[in-house]
Enzyme design. Structure first.
Site, PDB file in Angstrom:
ATOM      1  CE  LYS A 156      67.691  52.490 -69.435  1.00 46.62           C
ATOM      2  NZ  LYS A 156      68.018  51.981 -68.334  1.00 46.62           N
ATOM      3  NE  ARG A 198      61.227  49.156 -68.714  1.00 50.66           N
ATOM      4  CZ  ARG A 198      61.434  50.598 -68.911  1.00 50.66           C
ATOM      5  NH1 ARG A 198      62.369  50.918 -69.400  1.00 50.66           N
ATOM      6  NH2 ARG A 198      60.399  51.213 -68.724  1.00 50.66           N
TER       7      ARG A 198
END
Length: 286
Positions: free
Chosen positions: A221, A255
């Site tokens: 991210k 995740r």
């Protein structure tokens, strides 16, 4: 106990959720699993590497071309049915904020609805209750789906995360979603700048202390990229470091894009914590 689909996971059992994007414009794999064949190959590889959950998404998180509910369903529903046919025991999650898509994928065999946009459609939790499937309750800072944060401020970011996610989890429970199938997610990057996401990681034990299982979606991210000043394809090391910290603080579900590497990190942290034995232990004993 965390119970999802046919699977039950113990208190100290880390769970890997593998990302499978059914989008032509995903930020990380750039559409590599948009077509069925490579997407199914990705599922097979992820399961072989240790993923217990497959998270299927039909709309990328960031801004881009509009994707209607009908198109999102077209990308996901048939694929969910095929994954269910080929992998009857895997937990199938669908990353969606729309109740109508949630209902369609549940009909096709999904076990979990991953609501990354913080309950923007209250009907999604109602769908989870109706089908008795799991639900991920995420903090997104009130952001609209597919928007980027701009000068977001919090008096106390973790206090806001706790208020929102626990509130969503309690509402889901009241609606009839099984308690053992509800998770909370701090929502790294969603409605947050990099410093907010770092603080959320540092204080993750406060989420764990609520008693709700914590899911973290850290993989490659922007907060990792900005912290290390690295482009998308060079964020794996930073992601794995953040994964280790999150595991030490008590997160349960991860995740990820890189399943095998994440599994090694989680096994190492579990062994250091005394929650699992080494796979082999010959040193000093031969």
């Amino acid at each position: 106990m965390l119970r999802l689909g046919k699977r039950e996971f113990g208190t100290h059992e880390p769970v890997i959720m593998a990302i499978v994007n059914r989008t032509p414009d995903s930020f990380y794999d750039r559409g590599a699993t948009f077509r069925d064949e490579p997407a199914l190959a990705r599922v097979e590889r992820a399961v072989a590497e240790g993923a217990a959950i497959i998270d299927i998404g039909g709309v990328k998180a960031g801004p881009g071309e509009e994707v209607t509910a009908e198109e999102e369903a077209r990308r996901t529903v048939g694929f969910v049915a095929e994954v269910r046919r080929r992998f009857p025991d895997v937990v199938i999650s669908v990353d969606t904020w729309r109740a109508e898509v949630g209902a369609a994928v549940c009909e096709a065999g999904a076990d979990l609805l991953n609501d990354a946009w913080g309950g923007v459609d209250p009907g999604l939790a109602e769908v989870a209750a109706r089908y008795r499937v799991g639900l991920v309750c995420t903090h997104a800072g009130g952001a609209e789906p597919r928007t980027r944060p701009h000068r977001v401020e919090y008096d106390d970011v973790m206090a806001d995360i706790l208020d929102v996610t626990v509130g969503l989890a309690e509402r889901a429970l009241a609606l009839g979603v099984p308690r053992e199938s509800i998770m909370i997610d701090p929502g790294h990057d969603f409605g947050k700048n990099t410093r907010h996401s770092l603080e959320a990681t540092r204080r993750l034990d406060e989420m764990v202390a609520t008693g709700w299982p914590v899911l973290v979606s850290l993989s490659n991210k922007d907060f990792v990229g900005e912290t290390l000043d690295r482009p998308v394809k060079e964020r794996v090391v930073g992601t794995l470091a953040t994964t280790a910290v999150s595991a030490w603080l008590g997160a349960r579900v991860y995740r990820v894009h890189e399943v095998a590497e994440t599994r090694q990190v989680l096994e190492m942290v579990s062994a250091i914590a005394g929650q699992r034995a080494p796979r082999v232990a010959r040193r000093g004993l031969a």
